[in-house]
Write a protein that holds these residues in place. Sequence first.
Motif, PDB file in Angstrom:
ATOM      1  N   VAL A  54      -2.501   3.999   8.199  1.00 16.64           N
ATOM      2  CA  VAL A  54      -3.718   3.878   8.993  1.00 16.64           C
ATOM      3  C   VAL A  54      -4.704   2.980   8.430  1.00 16.64           C
ATOM      4  O   VAL A  54      -4.907   2.883   7.399  1.00 16.64           O
ATOM      5  CB  VAL A  54      -4.392   5.265   9.508  1.00 16.64           C
ATOM      6  CG1 VAL A  54      -3.414   6.384   9.905  1.00 16.64           C
ATOM      7  CG2 VAL A  54      -4.829   5.927   7.854  1.00 16.64           C
ATOM      8  N   GLY A  55      -5.523   2.289   9.479  1.00 22.51           N
ATOM      9  CA  GLY A  55      -6.540   1.350   8.963  1.00 22.51           C
ATOM     10  C   GLY A  55      -6.121   0.296   8.300  1.00 22.51           C
ATOM     11  O   GLY A  55      -6.977  -0.128   7.462  1.00 22.51           O
ATOM     12  N   VAL A  56      -4.856  -0.211   8.304  1.00 22.86           N
ATOM     13  CA  VAL A  56      -4.254  -1.311   7.317  1.00 22.86           C
ATOM     14  C   VAL A  56      -4.703  -2.496   7.916  1.00 22.86           C
ATOM     15  O   VAL A  56      -4.587  -3.112   8.964  1.00 22.86           O
ATOM     16  CB  VAL A  56      -3.009  -1.290   7.395  1.00 22.86           C
ATOM     17  CG1 VAL A  56      -2.457  -2.307   6.321  1.00 22.86           C
ATOM     18  CG2 VAL A  56      -2.455   0.051   6.783  1.00 22.86           C
ATOM     19  N   PRO A  57      -5.832  -3.466   7.121  1.00 18.11           N
ATOM     20  CA  PRO A  57      -6.150  -4.470   7.635  1.00 18.11           C
ATOM     21  C   PRO A  57      -5.315  -5.629   7.212  1.00 18.11           C
ATOM     22  O   PRO A  57      -4.330  -5.606   6.753  1.00 18.11           O
ATOM     23  CB  PRO A  57      -7.408  -4.769   6.732  1.00 18.11           C
ATOM     24  CG  PRO A  57      -6.945  -4.162   5.271  1.00 18.11           C
ATOM     25  CD  PRO A  57      -6.312  -2.928   5.931  1.00 18.11           C
ATOM     26  N   SER A  58      -5.415  -6.745   8.140  1.00 17.74           N
ATOM     27  CA  SER A  58      -4.703  -7.932   8.096  1.00 17.74           C
ATOM     28  C   SER A  58      -4.523  -8.519   6.504  1.00 17.74           C
ATOM     29  O   SER A  58      -5.594  -8.177   5.784  1.00 17.74           O
ATOM     30  CB  SER A  58      -5.310  -9.247   8.570  1.00 17.74           C
ATOM     31  OG  SER A  58      -4.448 -10.549   8.316  1.00 17.74           O
ATOM     32  N   THR A  59      -3.266  -8.620   6.023  1.00 15.17           N
ATOM     33  CA  THR A  59      -3.031  -9.148   4.726  1.00 15.17           C
ATOM     34  C   THR A  59      -3.047 -10.822   4.424  1.00 15.17           C
ATOM     35  O   THR A  59      -2.850 -11.336   3.352  1.00 15.17           O
ATOM     36  CB  THR A  59      -1.761  -8.658   4.184  1.00 15.17           C
ATOM     37  OG1 THR A  59      -0.712  -8.757   5.143  1.00 15.17           O
ATOM     38  CG2 THR A  59      -1.902  -7.051   4.149  1.00 15.17           C
TER      39      THR A  59
END
Length: 442
Positions: free
Chosen positions: A10-15
């Motif tokens: 959840v809530g994984v930002p762009s890498t």
Amino acid sequence: MNSADLGRRVGVPSTALFTDQYELTMVQAALKAGTADRRSVFEAFTRRLPEGRRYGVVAGIGRVLDAVENFHFDDEMLAFLRDQDVVDGPTLDYLADYRFSGDVWGYPEGEVYFPGSPILRVEGSFAECVLLETVILSILNHDSAIAAAASRMSAAAGGRGLIEMGARRTHELSAVASARAAYIGGFDTTSDLAAGFRYNIPTVGTSAHAFTLLHDSERDAFRAQVDSLGRGTTLLVDTYDVTEAVRTAVELAGPELGAVRIDSGDLLLVAHRVRQQLDELGATGTKIVVTSDLDEYAIASLAAAPVDAYGVGTQLVTGSGHPTCSMVYKLVARAGSADPADELRPVAKKSMGAKSSKGGRKWAARRLDDEGVAEAEVIGTGSVPQELAGRQLLVELVRGGEVVAREPLDAARERHIAARAGLPLSAMQLSRGEAVIPTEYV
């Protein structure tokens, strides 16, 4: 299988900005030269194991899959790159539409590896593969280092419990990744709630010395903790006098006292005395947990002590002296165009010394002896010998840009237990040595 089995993403930002600038400038130059779309094969591997280590542990594959899936440039990122004049307009247009569409193969998480093992193989256009280099290496180098340290500690513990408790000794995001890697390497629980939330790792924790010091007496502190957490709690007994603390703990909690924790002193001597005292007081089922700057050597030295579990922090989250695995990500083959029918040509760095590499798209297999024990890591670029066909190590992870190999973290943990058990017994020795099996190229 529900989503909780695989960990909460959840809530994984762009890498996309977890990268080095030269990855983007290479793409810019390749786009201008007309070579950016050439079909390419990159491999992640290490030329050697950290000094004294006998095997490596693959960890971070699940996090790599998340990183690849979430590698995209949003408007704010593109504006930053434009404002900082990092790349030109055509490159920004390319990045705006970027989604990895290639294939990834690799060693499954929890597997062991050796020098030269093609731990990860990334295939696609040059541009889309090279952009992933930094984030892949960031994850694999960190997580595999922690998992290797955890594996050595697990072997030294000989089946006794292991608690990961290094959150306060590293960066807050590294702490979560470290707990995950430690669980793969053989630890049982973590003190880090973020790791428990994201990866479903069992969490533990009761009190620190500050809780005892808060109260007017140790008895008051113990009573408050038992009243709140129950008789099965773990009481910290080395704030003042250990003998008196153990006596008080059993008086208040009775023989149902879950455990006592010792965090200082001569742990071997104190553990023996505490065990004897607990038994004499009738608390024969009360466990002893020891903490205090432990590493695999300290754990091994306590093998004869009546200890039930070890809590490890600093040495675990710093890789016990080896915080990186020195993995690299190299172009090993490329075609002259994007055409799938165009033949892949092996390429390799030919510099002098230890930094040279071997070209070609590789496979890997582990040869076993007559008793089923590993005897060599075999790596090749042509056809796989028939006798090794069933022992191949790389598995498909991403196909056409889509992740195809997510698995529960417990699967990686169990795989590591099996992989380590398949190595020669000398792999478990803490004495310094070379890789426990050789790497053979065919």
